[in-house]
Design a protein around this motif. Structure first.
Motif, mmCIF file in Angstrom:
data_model
loop_
_atom_site.group_PDB
_atom_site.id
_atom_site.type_symbol
_atom_site.label_atom_id
_atom_site.label_comp_id
_atom_site.label_asym_id
_atom_site.label_seq_id
_atom_site.Cartn_x
_atom_site.Cartn_y
_atom_site.Cartn_z
ATOM 1 N N TYR A 115 71.293 -38.445 6.119
ATOM 2 C CA TYR A 115 70.180 -38.602 7.052
ATOM 3 C C TYR A 115 69.943 -37.297 7.791
ATOM 4 C CZ TYR A 115 69.987 -43.668 6.512
ATOM 5 O OH TYR A 115 69.812 -44.924 6.011
ATOM 6 N N LYS A 129 65.771 -39.814 9.554
ATOM 7 C CA LYS A 129 65.044 -40.076 8.299
ATOM 8 C C LYS A 129 65.961 -39.775 7.123
ATOM 9 C CE LYS A 129 60.626 -41.202 8.996
ATOM 10 N NZ LYS A 129 60.963 -42.465 9.647
ATOM 11 N N ARG A 130 65.748 -40.473 6.037
ATOM 12 C CA ARG A 130 66.523 -40.220 4.827
ATOM 13 C C ARG A 130 66.288 -38.780 4.362
ATOM 14 N NH1 ARG A 130 66.026 -44.876 0.914
ATOM 15 N NH2 ARG A 130 63.893 -44.187 0.579
ATOM 16 N N PHE A 131 67.363 -38.074 3.957
ATOM 17 C CA PHE A 131 67.249 -36.693 3.485
ATOM 18 C C PHE A 131 67.128 -36.733 1.962
ATOM 19 C CE2 PHE A 131 69.710 -32.605 2.518
ATOM 20 C CZ PHE A 131 68.580 -31.821 2.639
ATOM 21 N N ASP A 132 65.988 -36.342 1.447
ATOM 22 C CA ASP A 132 65.725 -36.552 0.027
ATOM 23 C C ASP A 132 66.513 -35.623 -0.886
ATOM 24 O OD1 ASP A 132 64.019 -38.683 0.435
ATOM 25 O OD2 ASP A 132 62.337 -37.340 0.888
ATOM 26 N N ASP A 133 66.918 -34.434 -0.348
ATOM 27 C CA ASP A 133 67.662 -33.502 -1.189
ATOM 28 C C ASP A 133 69.166 -33.675 -1.031
ATOM 29 O OD1 ASP A 133 65.413 -32.394 -2.232
ATOM 30 O OD2 ASP A 133 65.194 -30.900 -0.641
ATOM 31 N N TYR A 134 69.591 -34.855 -0.601
ATOM 32 C CA TYR A 134 71.024 -35.062 -0.371
ATOM 33 C C TYR A 134 71.792 -34.880 -1.672
ATOM 34 C CZ TYR A 134 75.330 -37.289 1.250
ATOM 35 O OH TYR A 134 76.629 -37.547 1.582
ATOM 36 N N SER A 138 71.676 -41.088 -2.418
ATOM 37 C CA SER A 138 70.891 -41.059 -1.181
ATOM 38 C C SER A 138 71.026 -42.374 -0.406
ATOM 39 C CB SER A 138 69.429 -40.747 -1.463
ATOM 40 O OG SER A 138 68.917 -41.642 -2.392
ATOM 41 N N GLU A 142 65.441 -46.164 4.600
ATOM 42 C CA GLU A 142 64.648 -44.948 4.768
ATOM 43 C C GLU A 142 64.783 -44.397 6.185
ATOM 44 O OE1 GLU A 142 60.592 -45.349 3.530
ATOM 45 O OE2 GLU A 142 60.063 -43.466 4.499
ATOM 46 N N ARG A 429 74.767 -44.680 5.451
ATOM 47 C CA ARG A 429 74.014 -44.477 4.217
ATOM 48 C C ARG A 429 74.327 -45.554 3.188
ATOM 49 N NH1 ARG A 429 78.000 -41.928 0.936
ATOM 50 N NH2 ARG A 429 79.567 -41.108 2.359
ATOM 51 N N HIS A 507 69.576 -29.497 5.840
ATOM 52 C CA HIS A 507 68.304 -30.161 6.159
ATOM 53 C C HIS A 507 67.164 -29.165 6.362
ATOM 54 C CE1 HIS A 507 70.981 -33.630 7.782
ATOM 55 N NE2 HIS A 507 70.780 -33.734 6.483
#
Lengths: 554, 311
Positions: A115, A129-134, A138, A142, A429, A507
């Motif tokens: 996140y 917010k969810r971190f899309d490049d985790y 993931s 959301e 998560r 992030h």
């Protein structure tokens, strides 16, 4: 004349202030030069001059972009367990330099977590917010929202009304209400803690081993746990909870045996009992949720079972800790310990080391095997030594372990993947609320989100969702690799080499590398580091877990 | 003739006796309804305190774990009101250490009355001495005593009591001492005022003219006449002292467990006010009734004794 004097004075003042200003200008220019350097702030190492400062860390070095080496002054088998502590999370070196290690970094952490921080609405909530490049799997939800309320009744009310999904500590009385509600479930917090009844053996009559043993056998610990602790709490078989690997080796504690206890007391010459005091502090702790009730219960048992007249004495918290840990209380005292990391050293070495005077004169039969065990990396190889130490503790009875207590959280029954690890905080998560937003409510608002310099659980819980370290705790509370692929030690456990993950993004879009590790650690452990700023400036966990900060003045 | 004279003499004597200050006062007290109510409650409380072991079904410090099948903080169970016969009867429930609350409240009466009478007794003795000496001697002695009293009065009394207990250490005895000390000035001032006005009266001058010494005049002539306002002040003061002791115990500075003291009972169960309200309600009610009794009695006494309020 007068006017002239005034003008003269003004002129002198003007010149004086100009001169002062000129003197100060020179240092004022420096930061701009530094700022130019800061853009490429990539520290290769932080180090102490020598191990003379008494701490554990000699240096942290980046060997290349993805390898970090920790040189220790003393072997530390708990190194990985400590590394998983979120206090040692990694932030970008550029960001640390940009913020100067204080200010913005306290409110807007940049990590690698599943996140990322969206907003911290002071006094109300934190939105993630969810971190899309985790780099890992993931996050399920959301949006994640952290809220807080100090009253457990208020937290439960919000949970019941459906405005939040998961709440922290509910009271023992409320557990039943949650259990009866089909919409809700109790989420127990496993118990890496211990509550014990201690006796300082430098005072009469506790200098007599038979007296200590009599109390060890004469207290009905089951009755205490059953009546004064939440369901799921365990009568302590050993000082260290069994949930900690290598924690409960050796013989279990004495069973409640009234006759044997009375016999021992009579042998010691106290068949008519004696007078003493029970000291405690009136502070809520997971291991002692109702100090007053438990103190009176022990008072009652001592009187009924052993004819010991004990006066109950409440002390101010700070004074109590000073006096008890200094070994200056002449009676019995109620204290406990909550684990910081899952290793027996955290429980046994702290309490029974040669240096700790809290139980009076120390016992070589306890601390010698512990010292030997603390040099061994894998707790599995030290089991025999821990068994030896635990048996010696039982034999000498410096204290009576009473309970490994449990606490309870509560959540909506519809949540999937609810977890409550014994170390660290719930891993959000993994939780699927079945909708876009997951709302968590804890006891209090975080103090800051720069957890390298925070100690309270509320801050750490909020940090953990955003920030990650080289290791992290899994749902069982075991340390597992996170930003490091693996850390390995040399034979004598003094050099740890960590192989880092590649391709991890922060992030802010920047790449994670070894210099970020050095920068993050340097800001915390190195007191002379330019970014050793923080929130309070105390860096308590850095100082406590690594035996002190390096390069301090004086 | 002589018998008539005798009768007349006896009648006058009777009249004199029945018109003495004591009987006049008693009669006017009886006419005060609040004094009667307060007095009755007080007599009731004193009886409860004396016969506590007879009234209370349990030892107030007895922990019932393992002796009865009952959970801690169980609600009241009264057989007459429909509580099943197979459950042990606890009229006011049991507390966090599984002790009978009713027995503890009953025995708490002893503690509270003892606190009230002993602290006020101590404060009256010391305060009377100080006030009387100050008022009678006058001059710098009076100034010194009364300024010290002013200093004591300048502190909020509970705060000062907390400070004293913190210095002396926790415990009921020290709490009693603290409360007694902070209530001394009240009595010293009352007595000094009375002594100042009485010592100017003619019967005092007469006594002095007859050769009475200072001690004789102060203790035999002046003080007995200064007592009525003190009785009023003392009665009201007992209520205040009980309240202060309860406050100190609530804060954990007064009576220590397992003593059944109402303030301690309130304090140790204060967090359970929503989950087990009976544990804070009944000790609180007991404090209220006791303090109310003393206040009603005190008010009634004042109306009866204070000459300024007489028509």
């Amino acid at each position: 004349m007068k006017k002239k004097t005034i003008y003269l004075l003004l002129a002198v003042l003007l010149i004086g202030s100009l001169a002062l200003g000129a003197c100060q200008q020179a240092p004022a220019e420096e930061p701009t030069e530094e700022a130019a350097e800061e853009e490429v702030y990539q520290p290769v190492s932080v180090e102490a001059d020598s191990c003379d400062y008494g701490g554990k860390v000699l240096s942290v070095e980046a060997l290349d972009d993805y390898t970090v080496e920790f040189n220790l002054c003393k072997p530390d088998p708990a190194f990985l367990a400590k590394m998983a502590f979120n206090v040692f999370a990694i932030q970008p070196s550029e960001y640390i330099a940009e913020t100067g290690g204080g200010g913005k970094i306290l409110e807007q952490p940049i990590g690698t977590g599943a996140y990322q921080l969206e907003a911290w609405n002071r006094g109300d909530s934190i939105v993630y917010k969810r971190f899309d490049d985790y780099w890992g799997e993931s996050a399920e939800a959301e949006t994640l929202v952290f809220r807080w309320s100090t009253e457990s009744a208020a937290r439960l009310l919000e949970l019941q009304s459906g405005t939040v999904d998961y709440v922290t500590n509910i009271t023992e009385e409320d557990i039943e209400a949650v259990e009866d509600d089909p919409e809700l479930e109790v989420v127990p917090l496993p118990a890496p803690n211990i509550m014990y009844v201690a006796m300082t053996n430098t005072f009469e009559p506790f200098d007599n081993l038979d007296v200590r043993k009599a109390i060890a056998m004469g207290l009905d610990r089951e009755r205490i746990v059953e009546n004064f602790y939440p369901a799921g709490s365990e009568v302590a078989s050993h000082f260290t909870p069994c949930s900690i690997p290598g924690g409960c080796e050796g013989e279990s504690w004495y069973d409640f045996d009234l006759e044997a206890a009375q016999q021992l007391l009579a042998d010691a010459g106290y068949e008519d009992g004696f007078e003493t005091a029970i000291y405690y502090r009136d502070v809520y702790r997971d291991y002692l949720p109702r100090p007053g009730d438990v103190a009176v219960e022990i008072q009652t048992q001592l009187k009924e079972n052993l004819n010991i007249d004990a006066e109950v004495v409440v002390m101010e918290s700070g004074e109590f800790i000073d006096e008890s840990t200094g070994g200056r209380l002449d009676g019995i005292y109620l204290l406990g310990w909550t684990g910081d990391y899952p290793h027996p050293t955290n429980f046994l070495d702290f309490h029974f080391s040669e240096q700790n005077p809290q139980f009076g004169d120390v016992f070589p039969s306890i601390y010698e095997p512990l010292e030997e065990a603390s040099q061994i990396e894998d707790p599995a190889d030290a089991l025999g030594l821990y068994a030896e130490a635990n048996n010696a503790i039982k034999e000498n009875a410096p204290m009576v372990p009473i309970v490994h207590s449990t606490a309870a959280y509560a959540a909506k029954a519809s949540l999937e993947g609810v977890n409550n690890p014994p170390f660290g905080s719930p891993i959000m998560r993994l939780i699927d609320p079945g909708k876009d937003t997951l709302v968590f409510m804890q006891n209090a608002e975080p103090i800051s989100l720069y957890c390298a310099d925070e100690t309270d659980g509320e801050s750490l819980a909020a940090c953990q969702q955003v920030l990650e370290g080289l290791y992290r705790y899994n749902t069982e509370g075991r340390a597992e690799p996170a930003l490091a692929k693996e850390c390995t030690a040399n034979d004598d456990l003094t050099v740890w080499t960590c192989d880092l993950q590649e391709g991890v993004k922060f992030h802010d879009g920047s790449d994670f590398d070894a210099y970020d590790v050095v920068a993050s650690f340097g800001a915390g452990i190195d007191a002379s580091n330019p970014y050793h700023e923080g929130n309070t400036g105390a860096w308590e966990y850095y100082s406590y877990l690594w035996d002190g900060l390096m390069n301090t003045e004086e | 003739m002589s018998t008539e004279l005798n009768e007349l003499q006896q009648k006058t004597q009777r009249d004199y006796r029945s018109n003495s200050l004591f009987w006049v006062t008693l009669r006017s007290i009886v006419r005060q309804r609040s004094a009667i109510i307060g007095g009755s409650i007080l007599i009731f409380l004193v009886l409860v305190a004396i016969f506590a072991p007879v009234i209370a079904p349990y030892d107030p410090e007895e922990v019932l774990i393992g002796k009865e099948d009952i959970r801690k903080r169980e609600s009241p169970c009264i057989h007459l009101l429909g509580c099943p016969e197979d459950q042990p009867q606890h009229i006011l429930g049991v507390d966090g250490n599984v002790r009978d609350v009713f027995s503890r409240v009953i025995f708490g009466t002893r503690v509270s009355l003892f606190i009230g009478f002993s602290t006020v007794g101590f404060a009256i003795i010391v305060g009377t001495l100080l006030g009387a000496i100050g008022g009678y001697v006058g001059g710098w002695v009076d100034n010194l005593i009364m300024r010290v009293m002013d200093v004591l009065l300048a502190f909020p009394s509970l705060l000062l009591a907390i400070a004293i207990v913190t210095v002396l250490g926790r415990g009921l005895q020290n709490a009693l001492l603290a409360i007694a000390i902070v209530s001394i000035p009240r009595y010293a001032r009352v007595i000094r005022g009375s002594v100042l006005s009485i010592k100017e009266q003619e019967f005092v001058s007469a006594s002095r003219a007859l050769g009475g010494g200072n001690l004789h005049i102060l203790f035999r002539r002046i003080l007995p006449n200064a007592i009525p306002p003190l009785i009023v002040q003392g009665t009201l003061g007992i209520g205040a002292a009980i309240l202060e002791a309860a406050a100190l115990s609530f804060l954990g500075l007064g009576a220590q467990p397992p003593t059944p003291e109402w303030g301690t009972m309130l304090g140790s169960e204060r967090n359970q006010v929503f989950t087990a309200p009976h544990l804070v309600f009944y000790p609180g009610l007991a404090i209220m009734i006791t303090v109310l009794a003393f206040n009603l009695l005190g008010d009634g006494l004042r109306d009866a004794i204070d000459p300024r309020l007489k028509e």
